[in-house]
Design a protein around this motif. Sequence first.
Motif, PDB file in Angstrom:
ATOM      1  N   PRO A  87      -9.495   3.264  -7.543  1.00  0.00           N
ATOM      2  CA  PRO A  87     -10.545   2.573  -6.419  1.00  0.00           C
ATOM      3  C   PRO A  87      -9.916   2.920  -4.983  1.00  0.00           C
ATOM      4  O   PRO A  87      -8.490   3.613  -4.901  1.00  0.00           O
ATOM      5  CB  PRO A  87      -9.868   1.241  -6.600  1.00  0.00           C
ATOM      6  CG  PRO A  87      -8.915   0.946  -7.851  1.00  0.00           C
ATOM      7  CD  PRO A  87      -8.836   2.313  -8.357  1.00  0.00           C
TER       8      PRO A  87
ATOM      9  N   THR B 187       6.668   0.271   6.404  1.00  0.00           N
ATOM     10  CA  THR B 187       6.680  -1.113   6.948  1.00  0.00           C
ATOM     11  C   THR B 187       5.588  -1.590   6.834  1.00  0.00           C
ATOM     12  O   THR B 187       5.219  -2.629   6.020  1.00  0.00           O
ATOM     13  CB  THR B 187       7.472  -1.257   8.371  1.00  0.00           C
ATOM     14  OG1 THR B 187       8.621  -0.755   8.292  1.00  0.00           O
ATOM     15  CG2 THR B 187       7.475  -2.632   8.687  1.00  0.00           C
TER      16      THR B 187
ATOM     17  N   ALA C  95       2.709  -7.653  -0.478  1.00  0.00           N
ATOM     18  CA  ALA C  95       2.254  -9.188  -0.599  1.00  0.00           C
ATOM     19  C   ALA C  95       0.751  -8.981  -1.420  1.00  0.00           C
ATOM     20  O   ALA C  95       0.759  -9.883  -1.994  1.00  0.00           O
ATOM     21  CB  ALA C  95       1.864  -9.242   0.711  1.00  0.00           C
ATOM     22  N   LEU C  96       0.246  -8.022  -1.333  1.00  0.00           N
ATOM     23  CA  LEU C  96      -1.056  -8.035  -2.227  1.00  0.00           C
ATOM     24  C   LEU C  96      -0.559  -7.856  -3.934  1.00  0.00           C
ATOM     25  O   LEU C  96      -1.693  -8.003  -4.658  1.00  0.00           O
ATOM     26  CB  LEU C  96      -1.914  -6.857  -1.817  1.00  0.00           C
ATOM     27  CG  LEU C  96      -2.618  -7.168  -0.481  1.00  0.00           C
ATOM     28  CD1 LEU C  96      -3.395  -5.929   0.010  1.00  0.00           C
ATOM     29  CD2 LEU C  96      -3.436  -8.403  -0.395  1.00  0.00           C
ATOM     30  N   GLY C  97       0.731  -7.613  -4.154  1.00  0.00           N
ATOM     31  CA  GLY C  97       0.963  -7.614  -5.572  1.00  0.00           C
ATOM     32  C   GLY C  97       1.201  -6.246  -5.978  1.00  0.00           C
ATOM     33  O   GLY C  97       1.425  -6.099  -7.287  1.00  0.00           O
ATOM     34  N   PHE C  98       1.484  -5.145  -5.365  1.00  0.00           N
ATOM     35  CA  PHE C  98       1.846  -3.943  -5.607  1.00  0.00           C
ATOM     36  C   PHE C  98       3.230  -3.684  -5.674  1.00  0.00           C
ATOM     37  O   PHE C  98       3.944  -4.494  -4.965  1.00  0.00           O
ATOM     38  CB  PHE C  98       1.151  -2.604  -4.515  1.00  0.00           C
ATOM     39  CG  PHE C  98      -0.291  -2.692  -4.375  1.00  0.00           C
ATOM     40  CD1 PHE C  98      -1.069  -1.720  -5.605  1.00  0.00           C
ATOM     41  CD2 PHE C  98      -1.181  -3.225  -3.472  1.00  0.00           C
ATOM     42  CE1 PHE C  98      -2.296  -1.961  -5.701  1.00  0.00           C
ATOM     43  CE2 PHE C  98      -2.455  -3.325  -3.926  1.00  0.00           C
ATOM     44  CZ  PHE C  98      -3.413  -2.444  -4.817  1.00  0.00           C
TER      45      PHE C  98
ATOM     46  N   ASP D  21       4.781  -3.490   3.348  1.00  0.00           N
ATOM     47  CA  ASP D  21       4.915  -5.057   3.395  1.00  0.00           C
ATOM     48  C   ASP D  21       3.488  -5.588   2.974  1.00  0.00           C
ATOM     49  O   ASP D  21       3.449  -6.580   2.055  1.00  0.00           O
ATOM     50  CB  ASP D  21       5.052  -5.584   4.828  1.00  0.00           C
ATOM     51  CG  ASP D  21       6.486  -5.225   5.099  1.00  0.00           C
ATOM     52  OD1 ASP D  21       7.201  -4.848   4.388  1.00  0.00           O
ATOM     53  OD2 ASP D  21       6.953  -5.699   6.384  1.00  0.00           O
ATOM     54  N   ARG D  22       2.305  -5.173   3.428  1.00  0.00           N
ATOM     55  CA  ARG D  22       0.968  -5.588   3.090  1.00  0.00           C
ATOM     56  C   ARG D  22       0.864  -5.292   1.635  1.00  0.00           C
ATOM     57  O   ARG D  22       0.413  -6.120   0.885  1.00  0.00           O
ATOM     58  CB  ARG D  22      -0.147  -4.891   3.772  1.00  0.00           C
ATOM     59  CG  ARG D  22      -1.566  -5.587   3.567  1.00  0.00           C
ATOM     60  CD  ARG D  22      -2.556  -4.750   4.633  1.00  0.00           C
ATOM     61  NE  ARG D  22      -3.709  -5.644   4.723  1.00  0.00           N
ATOM     62  CZ  ARG D  22      -4.841  -5.431   4.492  1.00  0.00           C
ATOM     63  NH1 ARG D  22      -5.170  -4.072   4.094  1.00  0.00           N
ATOM     64  NH2 ARG D  22      -5.770  -6.386   4.518  1.00  0.00           N
TER      65      ARG D  22
ATOM     66  N   TYR E  48      -9.635   2.335  -0.914  1.00  0.00           N
ATOM     67  CA  TYR E  48      -9.774   1.445   0.402  1.00  0.00           C
ATOM     68  C   TYR E  48      -9.294   1.992   1.823  1.00  0.00           C
ATOM     69  O   TYR E  48      -8.496   2.884   1.758  1.00  0.00           O
ATOM     70  CB  TYR E  48      -9.269   0.079   0.256  1.00  0.00           C
ATOM     71  CG  TYR E  48      -9.997  -0.633  -0.796  1.00  0.00           C
ATOM     72  CD1 TYR E  48     -10.915  -1.364  -0.839  1.00  0.00           C
ATOM     73  CD2 TYR E  48      -9.135  -0.754  -2.264  1.00  0.00           C
ATOM     74  CE1 TYR E  48     -11.514  -2.008  -1.912  1.00  0.00           C
ATOM     75  CE2 TYR E  48      -9.597  -1.298  -3.288  1.00  0.00           C
ATOM     76  CZ  TYR E  48     -10.955  -2.020  -3.361  1.00  0.00           C
ATOM     77  OH  TYR E  48     -11.510  -2.445  -4.332  1.00  0.00           O
ATOM     78  N   VAL E  49     -10.061   1.810   2.832  1.00  0.00           N
ATOM     79  CA  VAL E  49      -9.498   2.283   4.250  1.00  0.00           C
ATOM     80  C   VAL E  49      -8.784   0.874   4.742  1.00  0.00           C
ATOM     81  O   VAL E  49      -9.328  -0.059   4.697  1.00  0.00           O
ATOM     82  CB  VAL E  49     -10.610   2.779   4.957  1.00  0.00           C
ATOM     83  CG1 VAL E  49     -10.010   2.920   6.460  1.00  0.00           C
ATOM     84  CG2 VAL E  49     -11.398   3.610   4.498  1.00  0.00           C
ATOM     85  N   TRP E  50      -7.494   1.061   5.107  1.00  0.00           N
ATOM     86  CA  TRP E  50      -6.882   0.005   5.961  1.00  0.00           C
ATOM     87  C   TRP E  50      -6.693   0.183   7.413  1.00  0.00           C
ATOM     88  O   TRP E  50      -6.288   1.466   7.599  1.00  0.00           O
ATOM     89  CB  TRP E  50      -5.490  -0.103   5.230  1.00  0.00           C
ATOM     90  CG  TRP E  50      -5.509  -0.837   4.069  1.00  0.00           C
ATOM     91  CD1 TRP E  50      -6.763  -1.198   3.165  1.00  0.00           C
ATOM     92  CD2 TRP E  50      -4.233  -1.188   3.352  1.00  0.00           C
ATOM     93  NE1 TRP E  50      -6.102  -1.837   1.893  1.00  0.00           N
ATOM     94  CE2 TRP E  50      -4.678  -1.835   1.864  1.00  0.00           C
ATOM     95  CE3 TRP E  50      -2.844  -1.207   3.415  1.00  0.00           C
ATOM     96  CZ2 TRP E  50      -3.671  -2.326   0.932  1.00  0.00           C
ATOM     97  CZ3 TRP E  50      -2.091  -1.675   2.407  1.00  0.00           C
ATOM     98  CH2 TRP E  50      -2.372  -2.311   1.401  1.00  0.00           C
ATOM     99  N   ASP E  51      -7.126  -0.761   8.293  1.00  0.00           N
ATOM    100  CA  ASP E  51      -6.978  -0.466   9.668  1.00  0.00           C
ATOM    101  C   ASP E  51      -5.641  -0.855  10.106  1.00  0.00           C
ATOM    102  O   ASP E  51      -5.371  -1.969  10.289  1.00  0.00           O
ATOM    103  CB  ASP E  51      -8.330  -1.282  10.127  1.00  0.00           C
ATOM    104  CG  ASP E  51      -8.401  -1.155  11.678  1.00  0.00           C
ATOM    105  OD1 ASP E  51      -7.709  -0.349  12.286  1.00  0.00           O
ATOM    106  OD2 ASP E  51      -9.057  -2.138  12.403  1.00  0.00           O
ATOM    107  N   MET E  52      -5.000   0.300  10.334  1.00  0.00           N
ATOM    108  CA  MET E  52      -3.627   0.066  11.016  1.00  0.00           C
ATOM    109  C   MET E  52      -3.929   0.723  12.446  1.00  0.00           C
ATOM    110  O   MET E  52      -2.775   1.231  13.180  1.00  0.00           O
ATOM    111  CB  MET E  52      -2.573   0.777  10.080  1.00  0.00           C
ATOM    112  CG  MET E  52      -2.416   0.293   8.668  1.00  0.00           C
ATOM    113  SD  MET E  52      -1.378  -1.114   8.671  1.00  0.00           S
ATOM    114  CE  MET E  52      -1.299  -1.543   6.994  1.00  0.00           C
TER     115      MET E  52
END
Lengths: 362, 380
Positions: free
Chosen positions: A61, A102, A110-113, A106-107, A63-67
């Motif tokens: 899968p 970081t 938190a999401l379970g990775f 961190d994200r 995804y694009v993460w907006d950082m």
Amino acid sequence: MSGGVDSAVAAARAHEAGHDVTGVHLALARNPQTFRTGARGCCTLEDSRDARRAADVIGIPFYVWDMADQFHDSVVDDFVAEYAAGRTPNPCLRCNEKIKFTAVLDRAVALGFDAVVTGHHARLGADGRLRRSVDNGKDQSYVLAVLTRAQLDRAVFPLGDSTKAQVREEAAVRGLAVADKPDSHDICFIADGDTKGFLAKRLGATPGDVVDARTGERVGTHEGAYAYTVGQRKGLDLRVPAADGRPRYVLSITPKTNTVTVGPREDLLVDEVTASKAIWHGAATPIECDVQLRAHGEVVPAVVTVEGGTLRARLLTPARGVAAGQAIVAYQRDAAGGDAVLGSATITAAARTSVAPEAARA
Amino acid sequence: MLPEALDAYVAAAREVGNPSSLHASGRHARRVVEEARERVAAALGCRPSEVVFTGGGTESDNLAVKGIFWARKSTSLSRTGVVVSAVEHHAVLEAADWLGKHEGAQVTTLPVNAAGKVDPARLGAVLEAYGEEIGVVSVQWANNEVGTVQPIAELAALANRYGVPFHTDAVQAAGQVPVDFAASGVAALTVTGHKLGGPIGVGALLLGRDVAATPLLHGGGHERDVRSGTVDTPGVAAFAVAVEITIKTQQEYAARVAALRDDLVKRVLSVVPDALYNGDPVDRLPGNAHFSFPGCEGDALLMLLDANGVGSSTGSACSAGIAQPSHVLLAMGADDDRARSSLRFTLGHTSTAADVDALIDALPAAVERSRRATAWKTPR
């Protein structure tokens, strides 16, 4: 997944090793539409598409993460502020420290990775020590040495045992279209490669003097001290030639007086480096080891002492062009397993305490 | 695609023939196209001559908004008004915006209430103020994100009273709620194949006989001199079969899916009690359930649910793939955080009670993780 060959192969290897891998592309430009200039940089639309296609081929899968906001605050603003303060920052290092290991880590946790996998060329073996890649020319341990133990514990670098050429070959075998994509060398947020222009737009013109260190004489003017880096020789545009007619180099930048100080090449030599914000992985100091003072820079032997957050290095061979703001990374020599990172810190000052024999020759 | 539509596609694709040719195989293809036109017309309540085949919803919307605007402006240069709702699909919004930027159109956006509905009185006021100076009004039949169904007949009647052509994008509505062109009183209506069990890349604009539209595509004038390009014979044949079946079974389908949806909504609100159900609770597409999950990021939720085999949708992404706060939710008065915390679950022909169970199983943990992940945004 930046859209380049390294992260694509790293993802493929992690997936093949049986991990549950999700591809993430970081959108780092606040307005990606304006960055549509081709393969340059790491946040163009084309790169995002390349990353997505690689994930398709690997079968993970994506995804694009907006950082963009975090990147702008932690990396771009820091870059400009560091230059304004007369230092020479390394934005790739800062991005690893603040964004990839970081904000993203961190994200992800938190999401379970469990970990962040990247395509950096560095080794992180069973002993948990960060080591140079087998490919010396592509080694990126210098820009990763800022990572703490906790960050390294959640990092995976699958490419450290391969050369870049092997990575490209493997990408081709795996059917990844990015196999031949050129390496990115430029600062990703300066699309046209014009760092001086980028800084000038943000910091404005701040004219000041260029002063000769030996005579104290004003030998020229500048439009902004941020356009200069310690060790720089080209583009000084000095009106007054040196007495001996030899070329002069930038020795230091003093933001307080907005002065760029120049002098002969031998005056660039330093043998003592002080650095702050040390990350140290526990070896007892003083320790004799190797230090690297800039990305892809030479490695010199030194005796390193760490006290609190301050790292001091006595260079056994003097080094040139040591700029405040760059990292000093200490390595323990290990020809077999790859030189291991002992720790790193941000250079605050460099000085010459003795006239080394090499300096006399220079 | 419905199996019957696929069969019709393959059967037509096996035949040689350009429907514009005059020889026997051309005439045969023409017959397939015209029969398809008649079937679509019968299913959607218009005359065959009012069916203009296109390449899908986006083309139909562009043809309606731009084409009708240009045709009306050519008869009166001061007729530059374009009226659209704030929650239109981008195919309408961007077309109107383009007319504003390049063709001197005055674009008026009709606001919606918290449920996403246009107030007919607002359209009435705009028509009263500008009347004949308006080139075209376009309000979607039902919203693609929150599922709200608009009072189309009422809005169309108002426009008709002022002699202004009224277009509706019924891409989401057709097959889900009753859609009848003639009974609705609209001047133009957009439908597309893949939302009706037909192929992707085929659609139609139903365009009233007396409604003029300037073509977007110039050429042989194949479709009523409004749309040029060789008609995709297999595509429209399959499209017609799909429209016919889907419209015929609409009522039964809607009842079944709405019951499933109501169960989903009840159970989502029970496992995530602070979830907010968006859209109009009554005037709504039967398969649509749309929520905001406070403290979550929609794209994180989407990823976690997807990893558990549950597909859902956030608003939309820009061309770089970055999730954007939905313009629909923003227009409904949601703030940026609420818009970004939203997620849509759509049920359709293949949905079952087991699918709802799978969502309810996966949702609480996904919401919890997503809430933890929101913390990374806090400045450090």
